[in-house]
Design an enzyme around this catalytic site. Structure first.
Site, PDB file in Angstrom:
ATOM      1  CB  CYS A   1     -21.762 -80.174  33.053  1.00 26.51           C
ATOM      2  SG  CYS A   1     -21.263 -78.668  33.487  1.00 26.51           S
TER       3      CYS A   1
ATOM      4  CE  LYS B   1     -15.084 -77.134  35.591  1.00 31.54           C
ATOM      5  NZ  LYS B   1     -15.254 -76.333  35.633  1.00 31.54           N
TER       6      LYS B   1
ATOM      7  CD  GLU C   1     -21.212 -66.159  34.667  1.00 31.26           C
ATOM      8  OE1 GLU C   1     -20.560 -66.803  35.099  1.00 31.26           O
ATOM      9  OE2 GLU C   1     -21.055 -66.611  32.825  1.00 31.26           O
TER      10      GLU C   1
ATOM     11  CD  GLU D   1      -4.218 -68.510  34.879  1.00 27.96           C
ATOM     12  OE1 GLU D   1      -4.468 -69.902  34.803  1.00 27.96           O
ATOM     13  OE2 GLU D   1      -4.375 -69.006  33.676  1.00 27.96           O
TER      14      GLU D   1
ATOM     15  CD  GLU E   1     -17.993 -60.790  35.082  1.00 32.79           C
ATOM     16  OE1 GLU E   1     -17.980 -61.653  35.142  1.00 32.79           O
ATOM     17  OE2 GLU E   1     -16.734 -60.213  33.551  1.00 32.79           O
TER      18      GLU E   1
ATOM     19  CB  SER F   1     -18.190 -64.118  33.258  1.00 29.37           C
ATOM     20  OG  SER F   1     -18.004 -64.146  33.914  1.00 29.37           O
TER      21      SER F   1
ATOM     22  CB  CYS G   1     -18.827 -72.829  34.293  1.00 30.44           C
ATOM     23  SG  CYS G   1     -19.891 -71.716  34.563  1.00 30.44           S
TER      24      CYS G   1
ATOM     25  CD  GLU H   1     -11.388 -74.212  35.549  1.00 30.99           C
ATOM     26  OE1 GLU H   1     -12.321 -74.390  35.339  1.00 30.99           O
ATOM     27  OE2 GLU H   1     -11.979 -75.376  37.382  1.00 30.99           O
TER      28      GLU H   1
END
Ligand code: SF4
Ligand code: SF4
Ligand code: SF4
Ligand code: FES
Lengths: 591, 187
Positions: free
Chosen positions: A521, A364, A278, A372, A281, A325, A305, A367
């Site tokens: 988190c 999560k 990142e 993907e 990037e 990102s 994230c 996710e």
């Protein structure tokens, strides 16, 4: 200042203090149910009623401000009886199967009934129709347990600005849920689980993966490895009545080993990897804009994230998706690296490798299930347990957590720096990224005390900072003198506020960190209940202590990450990295 | 205001009410939204106007209103489901109104209503799945002497007995033109 009397003791209280707050300050506990710190009171439950001399009706302590000369009784017979009636009525409509209920150990309704000595249920009547909603990968709703306190509505609307939940229908038929009492998969819900974190009863809980994990552990043909998110180690202790903010990394590793995992690894490893990808990037985008002067370089860049934030953007800010990102989250990078690099290293067939992650988060689970997230050719992360579920699993397995010896994570995916630890705190990803970006561009460590960028820490909803890039190395000369201006928001309501600011002035910031949950988190929807700001602050301090306790505190100094690049990935943003560690986002229809 | 084709504008339409194509009415709905946008509490007046216009509130229109007014869809639905005068299904071919004025109520109106909800398997404000009947509470029809009174479309039925509801409805089902037994007086 108002002079008031509570239960015969007189005291002074500020103008805007509620009776509840004034009583708490005096060490008097008034029971509450719908009340939530930091959100506007709804007065929905009436559990907190108190008697005010001269007033005909009992008043709700959570929403009634003190007035000069008020004489208040918080536990008179009349008050106690009124509270008991409220709880009895709640119980009369409640599907109470405590013995088999997920919440039996931390249920606020059960606790309240005990506190108020509700010994019988005088009202037994028709129970409302109930509905189980298991339509989403992250959350499980049981309307039969819902006591309509509306905390979830307040959190989802007031704090998260999502508004997936609202009272539907009226009277006896009222349910709290998505439009027309449908299932959550049909609503705009980002799966953050903040509703599940505040629900006082078992009406919203996570979709459990405990059974699947147990089966995998018992399957002789499977290699089962585990990764633990940075935020777990600062909160897991609470499942065993340790004070909030107790760092239990060593005991957690021991427990995981005793549970039978074949290797105990760290999401921190891929947090460091995330920073490499990142950070690079971001630097590429800055090069495109400032050096190559390309048109329409998507800046500011946003972190990626937090899967709740990703969905929030997919629903509400589709025009800014290119700014996010392309890095996958550390959880997903771990899965992809484990089922390729690690499987090859160990010469195991990735189909026999099961990756379990322990996350502070319900999103999560969502996710890991996204289509993907199969870049290894398999589902990269198989199962996700919340911190609470890990606590349950440890209890279930008869492990005495408190007395466990400390153990350390395994090589190579268990090695990490302090920069990875702070991913758990709001502001931490930003600080970790700046530590590395500063080093890459100047060849020196971030010139900040203890490597901390102070304005980015803490519970303020939107935080900003600037870092001056000075004496840059040759390759990055075009950044000389650039004031890197960054912003951080946590909680999606705060994120929405920051997004408005960015829409108004797209050039104000270069890099923006967004976390779905308040505090980051450490305040995730899968953390031990009940999370208050004081508890968030304690967990944050533990995380900073973990960071400061490490010798290596910058992601680019992680030797195992460097080895991964040498042996497998090549360099940050290589084509292999792109394939395994990056992804793209798509616009989603709001409703 | 743009013209829209719908048979649902009045409660005494002849044809069974068809669902409208939501796309075709968006411009009119937008006009209504513009009219109220700046008022506080715009949601309820917008919903009322749209329902008056279309006869019901299609879900696609509700999601559109939700987006336009920046009010979560769950909240829009919460308001729609809270008030019984909002409906999300087109009204049925026959509108049944049960009088629950004092006289009708004490003389069995409530039992008649219960019998109707049982028979039709819908609640007040809803429409049967076959779009034949919508059930509503009526105002006093001025026939108190012969309570309880039920009005189906334009027909006033007096001294209705709960156990005769099935028979009464049968006359309207499938639109066969047999004698429905109601007096023809307009209420
Ligand atoms: S929600 Fe609480 S009271 Fe209800 S069944 Fe579960 S533990 Fe028992
Ligand atoms: S998971 Fe988050 S977005 Fe979904 S209903 Fe709960 S609070 Fe709202
Ligand atoms: S789901 Fe939980 S938080 Fe929401 S209203 Fe019901 S009991 Fe309260
Ligand atoms: S806690 Fe005060 S009304 Fe619910």
């Amino acid at each position: 200042m108002h002079r008031i009397t509570i239960n015969g003791i007189s005291t002074e209280a500020d103008q805007n203090t509620t009776i509840l707050a004034a009583a708490t300050q005096m060490g008097i506990h008034i029971p509450t149910l719908c009340h939530l710190e930091g959100l506007s009171p709804t007065g929905a439950c009436r559990v907190c009623v108190v008697e005010i001399e001269g007033a005909g009706h009992l008043a709700a302590a959570c929403s009634t401000p003190v007035r000069d000369g008020m004489v208040i009784r918080t536990h008179s017979k009349r008050v106690r009886e009124a509270r008991t009636t409220v709880v009895e009525l709640l119980l009369s409509e409640h599907e109470g199967d405590c013995q088999t209920c997920q919440r039996s150990s931390d249920c606020e309704l059960r606790e309240l009934a005990r506190e108020l000595r509700v010994l019988e249920n005088r009202y037994t009547g028709e129970k409302p129709m109930t509905m189980i909603d298991a339509s989403t990968p992250a959350l499980y709703r049981d309307s039969g347990k819902c006591i309509k306190c509306r905390r979830c509505v307040e959190v989802c609307t007031g704090m998260q600005h999502v508004g997936a939940l609202f009272p539907q229908y009226r009277g006896f038929d009222t349910t709290i849920g998505p439009a027309f009492s449908s299932s959550l998969d049909l609503a705009v819900c980002v799966q953050c689980g903040q509703c599940a974190a505040v629900c006082p009863v078992g009406a919203i809980i996570e979709q459990s993966h405990i059974e699947q994990v147990l089966s995998a552990l018992e399957d002789p043909n499977k290699q089962v490895i585990v990764q633990t998110a940075p935020a777990i180690r600062a909160a897991l202790g609470e499942c065993f009545d340790l004070p909030p903010g107790t760092l239990v990394t060593g005991r957690m590793v021991s427990a995981l080993r005793r549970l039978g995992f074949d290797a105990v690894f760290d999401t921190n490893f891929t947090a460091d990897l995330t920073i490499m990808e990142e950070g690079t990037e971001l630097l590429m985008r800055l090069r495109d804009k400032l050096l190559l002067k390309l048109p329409q370089v998507p800046l500011p860049m946003f972190t990626s994230c937090s899967p709740g934030w990703i969905q929030f953007a997919e629903y509400y800010y589709p025009e800014l998706l290119a700014n996010i990102s392309t890095c996958k989250s550390p959880q997903q990078m771990f899965g992809a690296v484990a089922k390729t690099y690690y499987a090859q290293k160990l010469q195991i067939d990735p189909k026999d490798l099961v990756v379990v992650s322990i996350m502070p988060c319900t999103a999560k689970k969502y996710e890991a299930a996204r289509e993907e997230m199969h870049s290894s050719g398999y589902r990269d992360v198989d199962y996700v347990l919340t911190t609470r579920e890990l606590g349950d699993l440890i209890h279930l397995s008869g492990i005495d957590f408190i007395d466990l010896p400390d153990d350390t994570m395994d090589d190579p995916l268990g090695i990490s720096t302090g920069a990875a630890d702070i991913f758990a705190n709001s502001g931490g990803v930003m600080e970790a990224a700046l530590r590395t970006v500063y080093f890459i561009t100047t060849g020196r460590s971030l010139p900040a005390r203890d490597l901390h960028i102070e304005p980015l820490a803490g519970m303020e909803g939107v935080k900003t900072a600037t870092v001056l890039l000075q004496d840059t190395v040759d390759a990055w000369k075009f950044l000389e003198g650039v004031q890197a201006s960054v912003a951080v928001a946590h909680g999606l309501g705060n994120a929405a506020q920051l997004m408005d600011r960015i829409t108004a002035d797209p050039d104000e910031f270069l890099f923006v960190e967004i976390m779905s949950c308040p505090g980051g988190c450490i305040g995730g929807g899968g953390q031990p209940r009940f999370t208050t700001d004081a508890i968030r602050t304690a967990r944050m301090a533990a995380i900073f202590a973990a960071d400061e306790g490490k010798t290596l505190r910058e992601s680019h100094t992680n030797p195992a990450v460097m080895q991964l690049y040498d042996e497998f990935l090549g360099s940050p943003l290589s084509s292999k990295s792109h394939h395994l560690l990056h992804t793209q986002y798509r616009k989603k229809q709001q409703s | 205001m743009a013209e829209i084709q719908t048979d649902c504008r009045t409660s005494t339409h002849a044809e069974p009410c068809r669902e409208i194509d939501p796309g075709s009415v968006i411009p009119v709905v937008d006009e209504i939204i513009t009219q109220y946008r700046s008022t506080r509490g715009a949601l309820i007046p917008v919903l009322q106007s749209v329902q008056n216009l279309l006869g019901y509130l299609p879900k696609e229109i509700l999601t559109h209103i939700s987006r336009e007014l920046s009010i979560p869809y769950s909240e829009v639905a919460g308001v729609v489901t809270f008030y019984s005068f909002f409906s999300t299904t087109p009204r049925g071919k026959h509108i049944i109104r049960v009088c629950l004025g004092t006289a009708c109520y004490v003389r069995g109106g409530k039992e008649v209503l219960q019998a109707l909800t049982r028979e039709l398997k819908i609640k007040v404000g809803q429409t049967t799945d076959d779009h034949q009947f919508s059930l509503e509470i009526g105002r006093c029809f001025g026939a108190c002497g012969l309570a309880p009174v039920v009005m189906i479309d334009e027909d006033v039925h007096q001294r209705v007995k709960p156990n005769a509801i099935g028979l009464l409805l049968a006359a309207y089902r499938d639109d066969d033109d047999q004698d429905r037994g109601g007096s023809d007086e307009k209420a």
